[in-house]
Design a protein around this motif. Structure first.
Motif, PDB file in Angstrom:
ATOM      1  N   GLN A 151       5.130  -1.627   3.806  1.00  0.00           N
ATOM      2  CA  GLN A 151       5.198  -2.056   5.204  1.00  0.00           C
ATOM      3  C   GLN A 151       4.766  -0.970   6.186  1.00  0.00           C
ATOM      4  N   GLN A 152       5.080   0.308   5.898  1.00  0.00           N
ATOM      5  CA  GLN A 152       4.700   1.367   6.828  1.00  0.00           C
ATOM      6  C   GLN A 152       3.336   1.974   6.509  1.00  0.00           C
ATOM      7  N   LEU A 153       3.080   2.251   5.240  1.00  0.00           N
ATOM      8  CA  LEU A 153       1.819   2.891   4.862  1.00  0.00           C
ATOM      9  C   LEU A 153       0.757   1.904   4.415  1.00  0.00           C
ATOM     10  N   ARG A 154       1.070   0.618   4.420  1.00  0.00           N
ATOM     11  CA  ARG A 154       0.118  -0.438   4.075  1.00  0.00           C
ATOM     12  C   ARG A 154      -0.420  -0.314   2.655  1.00  0.00           C
ATOM     13  N   VAL A 155       0.415   0.170   1.753  1.00  0.00           N
ATOM     14  CA  VAL A 155       0.033   0.146   0.337  1.00  0.00           C
ATOM     15  C   VAL A 155      -0.044  -1.310  -0.107  1.00  0.00           C
ATOM     16  N   PRO A 156      -1.094  -1.722  -0.829  1.00  0.00           N
ATOM     17  CA  PRO A 156      -1.196  -3.129  -1.260  1.00  0.00           C
ATOM     18  C   PRO A 156       0.063  -3.565  -1.996  1.00  0.00           C
ATOM     19  N   TYR A 157       0.612  -4.703  -1.579  1.00  0.00           N
ATOM     20  CA  TYR A 157       1.873  -5.138  -2.180  1.00  0.00           C
ATOM     21  C   TYR A 157       1.717  -5.463  -3.659  1.00  0.00           C
ATOM     22  N   ARG A 158       0.509  -5.852  -4.071  1.00  0.00           N
ATOM     23  CA  ARG A 158       0.290  -6.112  -5.494  1.00  0.00           C
ATOM     24  C   ARG A 158       0.552  -4.851  -6.315  1.00  0.00           C
TER      25      ARG A 158
END
Length: 270
Positions: A151-158
């Motif tokens: 949510q903060q660093l926008r790492v792919p949720y997959r």
């Protein structure tokens, strides 16, 4: 457990309410800087600082308090001897502190105080880095860390939630291993005695453990596929990870105190 685990040993305290990334952003720069230091005072000062942050900011159980107050110092002292033994006395300055103090002697070889101080400096750097890592590791769960990264660093949720699912295999493997061992005992399978028998019995557990892991991975994959995991670019989060003002204050305050402590120690040593 560490920050990658699902549970945490701390049940409360100011640190527990902070964002997972804040508890990483504060200590990590200091941990990197400590790798480049030499000498005893700086890592010793930051080990004490990290221990105080943990004892004040996290409600730790008695076991972890003893680890911080007794276990880590004992670890550093013993590790200092291990590192000091490998120090070449010829590389030390003639006027190095403790060079005249002989702690142990074996034939012509002498273990001096100067050698121990060099080893202790390395051991204290490791101890300080471990204690700084505990600031996040003892107060953050794996789910909290993954949510913050997504949510903060926008790492792919997959990537994030797949890694979290994989990490949850570790405690399950421990449970499955105990079940397999109990089943073998019920069936009267004797592992025998001696190191060879122990090794043979341990290798024999690999096949049923691998089969259990494959079955569990298949169930997880089917469950994720049934929920259309990865079918969309984004997902609705059940729990929102927020970056609050307290997180900014903690990170800036941690950096400020660390910089002042670094300056104070360097000034006192100079």
């Amino acid at each position: 457990m560490s920050a990658l685990g699902e549970t945490t040993v701390a049940r409360g305290g100011p640190l527990r309410s902070l964002n997972a990334l804040a508890k990483l952003a504060g200590p990590v720069p200091v941990m990197i800087a400590l790798v480049l230091t030499r000498g005893v005072p700086l890592p010793l000062a930051f080990a004490v600082f990290a221990a105080l942050v943990l004892l004040v900011g996290a409600r730790l159980g008695l076991r972890w308090i003893l680890v911080i107050l007794l276990g880590v110092p004992a670890f550093a002292a013993v590790l200092g001897v291990s590192f000091g033994i490998w120090v070449d006395p010829a590389t030390l300055p003639a006027d190095a502190a403790g060079s005249e103090l002989v702690l142990a002697q074996l034939g012509e070889w002498r273990f001096t105080g100067a050698m121990y101080l060099v080893g202790l400096a390395t051991a204290l750097r490791i101890a300080a880095i471990i204690l700084l890592a505990f600031v996040s590791g003892l107060t953050t769960t794996g789910a909290e860390l993954v949510r913050a990264l997504v949510q903060q660093l926008r790492v792919p949720y997959r990537l994030g939630y797949t890694a979290l699912a994989a990490m949850r295999f570790v405690p399950r493997f421990g449970h499955e291993l105990e079940v397999i061992r109990a089943a073998r005992r019920v069936r009267g399978v004797d592992r025998g005695r001696g190191p060879i028998a122990w090794l043979r019995g341990t290798v024999g557990l690999a096949v049923p453990l691998l089969a259990s892991a494959i079955r569990h991975a298949e169930r997880v994959a089917l469950a994720m596929d049934a929920r259309a995991f990865g079918a969309h670019d984004s997902r609705t989060e059940r729990t929102i990870s927020r970056w609050r003002r307290r997180d900014t204050v903690f990170v800036l305050g941690f950096w400020l105190v660390s910089a002042l402590l670094w300056w104070a120690v360097e000034t006192a040593v100079a």
